[in-house]
Scaffold this active site. Structure first.
Site, short mmCIF file in Angstrom:
data_model
loop_
_atom_site.label_atom_id
_atom_site.label_comp_id
_atom_site.label_asym_id
_atom_site.label_seq_id
_atom_site.Cartn_x
_atom_site.Cartn_y
_atom_site.Cartn_z
N SER A 1 0.80 -1.22 0.00
CA SER A 1 0.00 0.00 0.00
C SER A 1 0.83 1.28 0.00
O SER A 1 0.34 2.33 -0.39
CB SER A 1 -0.95 0.02 1.19
OG SER A 1 -0.24 0.18 2.40
N LYS B 1 0.54 4.91 6.86
CA LYS B 1 0.05 5.69 5.71
C LYS B 1 0.59 7.12 5.80
O LYS B 1 1.12 7.54 6.82
CB LYS B 1 -1.49 5.76 5.70
CG LYS B 1 -2.19 4.43 5.73
CD LYS B 1 -2.04 3.65 4.47
CE LYS B 1 -2.83 2.34 4.60
NZ LYS B 1 -2.33 1.28 3.78
#
Length: 190
Positions: free
Chosen positions: A49, A99
């Site tokens: 990701s 993230k």
């Protein structure tokens, strides 16, 4: 009689050493755990990701190890835009994910498949996204993330040696907030 005295001496000496080591472990454990929780730790980043920032060669089974600065999350509860943070997943509380922060409280962000095209990040929240948009479960799936879920800031890649570096705090092109803070919200959402 002499060998018997020597053996007893060695046993007593060994017992003292074991007791000393146990005492050292008992004293060190709270210090190590406190450092781990409040200051810093290292962690392996799994998944794709955050490619290409992390794990650009996952097909070869290589994973990056990052330095996570917990102290910064304690002392500065609101991260900067572009910071890479580790936080507790809102969907899977047993999982910690990494993230990039795109938007802060009051920012208006354009979403990528969320239920609304534009979202004003509420107080006490941030908008996070993975650098690999097509393979990331992030705010575009579950919305703004509470700042209280942030555990640490990823600051460096520390392994493998060929990838050692300080992490960039830039927002990927085209993912900057539409407006910053609360001053422009009325003109965008009206």
């Amino acid at each position: 009689s002499f060998p018997h005295r020597v053996n007893r001496y060695h046993v007593e000496l060994s017992m003292k050493r074991v007791a000393g080591m146990l005492r050292a472990v008992l004293y060190a454990t709270p210090v190590v755990l406190t450092f781990h929780d409040c200051c810093a730790t290292c962690s392996v980043v799994c998944g794709a990701s955050m490619q290409p920032t992390f794990n650009p060669e996952t097909s070869k089974g290589r994973r990056d190890v990052v330095f996570l600065n917990s102290w910064r999350a304690w002392t500065r509860p609101v991260p900067d835009r572009g910071d890479i943070v580790a936080y507790i997943s809102p969907r899977r509380p047993s999982q910690v994910v990494v993230k990039r922060v795109i938007g802060l409280p009051g920012d208006v962000v354009q979403t990528l498949g969320y239920k609304k095209c534009y979202v004003t990040v509420p107080d006490g929240h941030c908008w996070v996204e993975g650098d690999n948009r097509g393979r990331s479960e992030d705010s575009n799936r579950y919305g703004p993330v509470p700042l209280g879920l942030i555990l640490a800031h990823a600051t460096h890649i520390i392994f493998p040696p060929s990838r050692m570096c300080r992490l960039s705090h830039s927002i990927p092109e085209g993912r900057e907030p539409i407006s910053i803070g609360y001053e422009h919200v009325d003109s965008i959402t009206a």
